[in-house]
Design a protein around this motif. Structure first.
Motif, PDB file in Angstrom:
ATOM      1  N   THR A 323     124.961  94.603  70.865  1.00  0.00           N
ATOM      2  CA  THR A 323     123.903  94.457  69.858  1.00  0.00           C
ATOM      3  C   THR A 323     123.411  95.827  69.405  1.00  0.00           C
ATOM      4  O   THR A 323     123.501  96.820  70.137  1.00  0.00           O
ATOM      5  CB  THR A 323     122.712  93.651  70.395  1.00  0.00           C
ATOM      6  OG1 THR A 323     122.105  94.369  71.478  1.00  0.00           O
ATOM      7  CG2 THR A 323     123.146  92.273  70.853  1.00  0.00           C
ATOM      8  N   ARG A 324     122.877  95.859  68.173  1.00  0.00           N
ATOM      9  CA  ARG A 324     122.288  97.085  67.622  1.00  0.00           C
ATOM     10  C   ARG A 324     121.289  96.690  66.538  1.00  0.00           C
ATOM     11  O   ARG A 324     121.561  95.775  65.752  1.00  0.00           O
ATOM     12  CB  ARG A 324     123.378  97.986  67.020  1.00  0.00           C
ATOM     13  CG  ARG A 324     122.889  99.297  66.419  1.00  0.00           C
ATOM     14  CD  ARG A 324     122.465 100.291  67.491  1.00  0.00           C
ATOM     15  NE  ARG A 324     122.029 101.566  66.953  1.00  0.00           N
ATOM     16  CZ  ARG A 324     122.622 102.736  67.188  1.00  0.00           C
ATOM     17  NH1 ARG A 324     123.700 102.782  67.967  1.00  0.00           N
ATOM     18  NH2 ARG A 324     122.147 103.844  66.679  1.00  0.00           N
ATOM     19  N   GLN A 325     120.165  97.369  66.481  1.00  0.00           N
ATOM     20  CA  GLN A 325     119.203  97.161  65.421  1.00  0.00           C
ATOM     21  C   GLN A 325     119.467  98.184  64.318  1.00  0.00           C
ATOM     22  O   GLN A 325     119.406  99.396  64.561  1.00  0.00           O
ATOM     23  CB  GLN A 325     117.763  97.321  65.937  1.00  0.00           C
ATOM     24  CG  GLN A 325     116.699  97.137  64.862  1.00  0.00           C
ATOM     25  CD  GLN A 325     116.735  95.741  64.223  1.00  0.00           C
ATOM     26  OE1 GLN A 325     116.884  94.737  64.923  1.00  0.00           O
ATOM     27  NE2 GLN A 325     116.626  95.689  62.901  1.00  0.00           N
ATOM     28  N   LEU A 326     119.762  97.703  63.107  1.00  0.00           N
ATOM     29  CA  LEU A 326     120.029  98.596  61.980  1.00  0.00           C
ATOM     30  C   LEU A 326     118.733  98.971  61.275  1.00  0.00           C
ATOM     31  O   LEU A 326     117.736  98.255  61.335  1.00  0.00           O
ATOM     32  CB  LEU A 326     120.978  97.929  60.986  1.00  0.00           C
ATOM     33  CG  LEU A 326     122.359  97.512  61.511  1.00  0.00           C
ATOM     34  CD1 LEU A 326     123.186  96.938  60.375  1.00  0.00           C
ATOM     35  CD2 LEU A 326     123.079  98.676  62.170  1.00  0.00           C
ATOM     36  N   ARG A 327     118.765 100.110  60.583  1.00  0.00           N
ATOM     37  CA  ARG A 327     117.690 100.500  59.681  1.00  0.00           C
ATOM     38  C   ARG A 327     118.117 100.186  58.256  1.00  0.00           C
ATOM     39  O   ARG A 327     119.307 100.149  57.943  1.00  0.00           O
ATOM     40  CB  ARG A 327     117.409 102.007  59.800  1.00  0.00           C
ATOM     41  CG  ARG A 327     116.918 102.465  61.156  1.00  0.00           C
ATOM     42  CD  ARG A 327     116.619 103.957  61.091  1.00  0.00           C
ATOM     43  NE  ARG A 327     116.309 104.500  62.414  1.00  0.00           N
ATOM     44  CZ  ARG A 327     116.065 105.790  62.635  1.00  0.00           C
ATOM     45  NH1 ARG A 327     116.097 106.654  61.608  1.00  0.00           N
ATOM     46  NH2 ARG A 327     115.795 106.213  63.847  1.00  0.00           N
ATOM     47  N   ARG A 328     117.145  99.998  57.384  1.00  0.00           N
ATOM     48  CA  ARG A 328     117.470  99.739  55.987  1.00  0.00           C
ATOM     49  C   ARG A 328     118.284 100.891  55.414  1.00  0.00           C
ATOM     50  O   ARG A 328     117.939 102.054  55.590  1.00  0.00           O
ATOM     51  CB  ARG A 328     116.197  99.545  55.162  1.00  0.00           C
ATOM     52  CG  ARG A 328     115.483  98.240  55.454  1.00  0.00           C
ATOM     53  CD  ARG A 328     114.452  97.937  54.397  1.00  0.00           C
ATOM     54  NE  ARG A 328     113.755  96.690  54.669  1.00  0.00           N
ATOM     55  CZ  ARG A 328     112.937  96.099  53.830  1.00  0.00           C
ATOM     56  NH1 ARG A 328     112.705  96.638  52.635  1.00  0.00           N
ATOM     57  NH2 ARG A 328     112.336  94.962  54.140  1.00  0.00           N
ATOM     58  N   GLY A 329     119.357 100.539  54.729  1.00  0.00           N
ATOM     59  CA  GLY A 329     120.234 101.541  54.150  1.00  0.00           C
ATOM     60  C   GLY A 329     121.398 101.920  55.042  1.00  0.00           C
ATOM     61  O   GLY A 329     122.314 102.625  54.604  1.00  0.00           O
ATOM     62  N   GLY A 401     117.987  94.820  53.714  1.00  0.00           N
ATOM     63  CA  GLY A 401     116.759  94.163  54.130  1.00  0.00           C
ATOM     64  C   GLY A 401     116.025  93.498  52.985  1.00  0.00           C
ATOM     65  O   GLY A 401     116.557  93.311  51.890  1.00  0.00           O
ATOM     66  N   GLY A 402     114.760  93.142  53.245  1.00  0.00           N
ATOM     67  CA  GLY A 402     113.964  92.471  52.235  1.00  0.00           C
ATOM     68  C   GLY A 402     114.377  91.017  52.083  1.00  0.00           C
ATOM     69  O   GLY A 402     114.959  90.407  52.976  1.00  0.00           O
ATOM     70  N   THR A 403     114.068  90.452  50.918  1.00  0.00           N
ATOM     71  CA  THR A 403     114.430  89.061  50.635  1.00  0.00           C
ATOM     72  C   THR A 403     115.044  88.980  49.236  1.00  0.00           C
ATOM     73  O   THR A 403     115.021  89.943  48.473  1.00  0.00           O
ATOM     74  CB  THR A 403     113.205  88.127  50.679  1.00  0.00           C
ATOM     75  OG1 THR A 403     112.385  88.374  49.527  1.00  0.00           O
ATOM     76  CG2 THR A 403     112.390  88.342  51.949  1.00  0.00           C
ATOM     77  N   ALA A 404     115.566  87.813  48.929  1.00  0.00           N
ATOM     78  CA  ALA A 404     116.089  87.551  47.585  1.00  0.00           C
ATOM     79  C   ALA A 404     115.267  86.477  46.891  1.00  0.00           C
ATOM     80  O   ALA A 404     115.708  85.881  45.903  1.00  0.00           O
ATOM     81  CB  ALA A 404     117.558  87.126  47.672  1.00  0.00           C
ATOM     82  N   ASP A 405     114.044  86.232  47.385  1.00  0.00           N
ATOM     83  CA  ASP A 405     113.228  85.135  46.850  1.00  0.00           C
ATOM     84  C   ASP A 405     112.913  85.300  45.368  1.00  0.00           C
ATOM     85  O   ASP A 405     112.754  84.313  44.643  1.00  0.00           O
ATOM     86  CB  ASP A 405     111.922  85.026  47.643  1.00  0.00           C
ATOM     87  CG  ASP A 405     112.145  84.559  49.074  1.00  0.00           C
ATOM     88  OD1 ASP A 405     113.257  84.068  49.356  1.00  0.00           O
ATOM     89  OD2 ASP A 405     111.224  84.683  49.896  1.00  0.00           O
ATOM     90  N   HIS A 406     112.824  86.561  44.924  1.00  0.00           N
ATOM     91  CA  HIS A 406     112.470  86.773  43.517  1.00  0.00           C
ATOM     92  C   HIS A 406     113.515  86.200  42.563  1.00  0.00           C
ATOM     93  O   HIS A 406     113.216  85.903  41.409  1.00  0.00           O
ATOM     94  CB  HIS A 406     112.292  88.274  43.237  1.00  0.00           C
ATOM     95  CG  HIS A 406     113.534  89.071  43.422  1.00  0.00           C
ATOM     96  ND1 HIS A 406     114.035  89.433  44.651  1.00  0.00           N
ATOM     97  CD2 HIS A 406     114.411  89.591  42.514  1.00  0.00           C
ATOM     98  CE1 HIS A 406     115.152  90.132  44.524  1.00  0.00           C
ATOM     99  NE2 HIS A 406     115.408  90.235  43.225  1.00  0.00           N
ATOM    100  N   LEU A 407     114.746  86.020  43.042  1.00  0.00           N
ATOM    101  CA  LEU A 407     115.808  85.488  42.182  1.00  0.00           C
ATOM    102  C   LEU A 407     115.655  83.993  41.927  1.00  0.00           C
ATOM    103  O   LEU A 407     116.304  83.453  41.025  1.00  0.00           O
ATOM    104  CB  LEU A 407     117.175  85.767  42.807  1.00  0.00           C
ATOM    105  CG  LEU A 407     117.555  87.245  42.971  1.00  0.00           C
ATOM    106  CD1 LEU A 407     118.890  87.375  43.673  1.00  0.00           C
ATOM    107  CD2 LEU A 407     117.596  87.949  41.616  1.00  0.00           C
ATOM    108  N   THR A 408     114.815  83.320  42.716  1.00  0.00           N
ATOM    109  CA  THR A 408     114.642  81.875  42.554  1.00  0.00           C
ATOM    110  C   THR A 408     113.436  81.529  41.687  1.00  0.00           C
ATOM    111  O   THR A 408     113.221  80.361  41.364  1.00  0.00           O
ATOM    112  CB  THR A 408     114.461  81.181  43.914  1.00  0.00           C
ATOM    113  OG1 THR A 408     113.225  81.628  44.527  1.00  0.00           O
ATOM    114  CG2 THR A 408     115.621  81.517  44.840  1.00  0.00           C
TER     115      THR A 408
END
Length: 412
Positions: A323-329, A401-408
């Motif tokens: 396992t590994r925790q990624l950073r944004r980007g 990261g983030g979300t894609a909710d704005h596309l809906t």
């Protein structure tokens, strides 16, 4: 507003007109045979004052754009991805306008979702925002039609070939998902070498809700035998993945399927990953592959080392989950051993250090994951003196990261 060649004969390209035109095109395309798609597109473009229409498809090696032949289309020589207006449109995924003596030559990327198919080119006497909006939407519809009709014909596949393809490569290409996917939360891209003779390497992925599933495999052997083994491995992976198991169960299913079918003398090295695209939590099983590279701010932070697992097919091995925790980007580059175990023209092993140096040299100039894997693969090929005695596959993931909710949300 753009005009026809006849003086004063303005062409209506308003939004209302554009909606009607695109709707009519879509209605006609449903029952259209594949060979008539290109003439239909050319006809519709002529109706809005366009001419010299070309549909250019990316070749298998990702080096050039090849004109699709067809009635009403302008044919010609393949155009390089580098140093051509069509190539700039393809690489940047944006429209390129090239002024000419008789008008403006337009190059529009053909995007199926986020996977690039090629470029549509045409000439207009003049261009305004109505033209740009209509042509951008038309290009999107053309890309969707090409992808849909591709399932019913060999015409588009033949156009993309620049050299003969082996039977093993034919099998492998038929297994592959789109080699590029871009969403607000994650982007992926892959490339296979040698494009026309790949045998044992393959990859697969799926985005199910908030989890990106990825598998990269390298079947033992060469030629058709390796392709058959890879086919079973990919099929077993997809079957298990769709039952929604964890990585341990997924590995065990693939291991049993290959062991039962081929016995312990045949195996597949594999890398299986799961990435939560909401949190950036990455887990993986490394069954005999080189460790993936973690890239941050265009620098290789290091290899994602961890306990390894026996290759798939030996039977009964307990998978080790890392396992590994990624950073944004962050970008994660998975690759098969053919990439680093090849020898340079001087006879030295290419090696991991040279791979890291190439990643850090190519990365800063590569805006997208697709551009990076393409540039990296082609650069590595040149540095190996054009030699690829074993399959060499790259797959790059970028977590945003983030979300894609704005596309809906409804458009106002």
């Amino acid at each position: 507003m753009g005009e026809l060649s006849g003086p004063g004969d303005a062409v209506d390209r308003s939004e209302g007109f554009g909606e009607r035109l695109l709707g009519q095109l879509l209605d006609r395309a449903h029952e259209m045979p594949p060979q008539l798609i290109a003439p239909l597109v050319a006809e519709e473009i002529r109706a809005i004052g366009g001419r010299d229409v070309s549909i250019l498809l990316q070749d298998y090696a990702q080096l050039c754009l090849v004109p699709l032949p067809g009635r009403g289309l302008t044919d010609g020589e393949p155009l390089p991805l580098e140093e051509s207006a069509a190539g700039r449109a393809f690489l940047s995924e944006t429209t390129v306008e090239q002024p000419q003596d008789d008008g403006v030559r337009m190059f529009l990327p053909l995007l199926d979702g986020s996977d690039e198919i090629g470029v549509m080119a045409l000439t207009l006497d003049g261009v305004d925002d109505n033209d740009r909006r209509l042509l951008r939407r038309l290009a999107g519809l053309v890309a969707d039609m090409l992808v849909t009709k591709n399932n019913y014909t060999d015409q588009f596949l033949r156009a993309r070939r620049r050299k003969p393809m082996s039977v093993s490569a034919e099998i492998q290409w038929s297994l592959l998902p789109p080699l590029t996917m871009t969403t607000p939360q994650v982007a992926v891209a892959g490339i296979l070498e040698p494009a026309y003779d790949v045998a044992g390497d393959s990859l697969d992925y799926a985005l199910n809700d908030n989890v990106l599933h990825l598998a990269m495999i390298d079947a033992m052997g060469h030629g058709l035998n390796a392709a058959v083994l890879a086919t079973v491995a990919v099929g077993a992976y997809r079957h298990a993945r769709r039952a929604q198991p964890g990585l341990a169960e997924l590995y065990a299913f693939m291991d049993t399927a290959i062991d039962d079918q081929f016995g312990p003398d045949h195996f597949v090295t594999a890398q299986m990953m799961r990435l939560d695209i909401g949190t950036g939590h990455l887990e993986w099983v490394n069954a005999g592959h080189p460790a993936p590279m973690l890239i941050r701010d265009h620098r290789v932070i290091g290899a994602l080392e961890g306990p390894g697992t026996l290759p798939v097919g030996f039977g009964g091995s307990k998978p080790q989950i890392n396992t590994r925790q990624l950073r944004r980007g962050d970008r994660v580059l998975a690759y098969t051993d053919g990439l680093v175990e090849e020898h340079t023209t001087g006879g030295a092993l290419f090696g991991e250090d040279r791979l890291i140096a190439t990643i850090e040299r190519v990365g800063p100039a590569s805006a997208s994951v697709q551009q990076m894997v393409r540039d990296l693969s082609h650069t590595l090929m040149r540095e190996r003196g054009g030699i690829t005695s074993d399959d060499a596959t790259l797959f790059l993931i970028e977590w945003r990261g983030g979300t894609a909710d704005h596309l809906t949300r409804p458009l106002l």
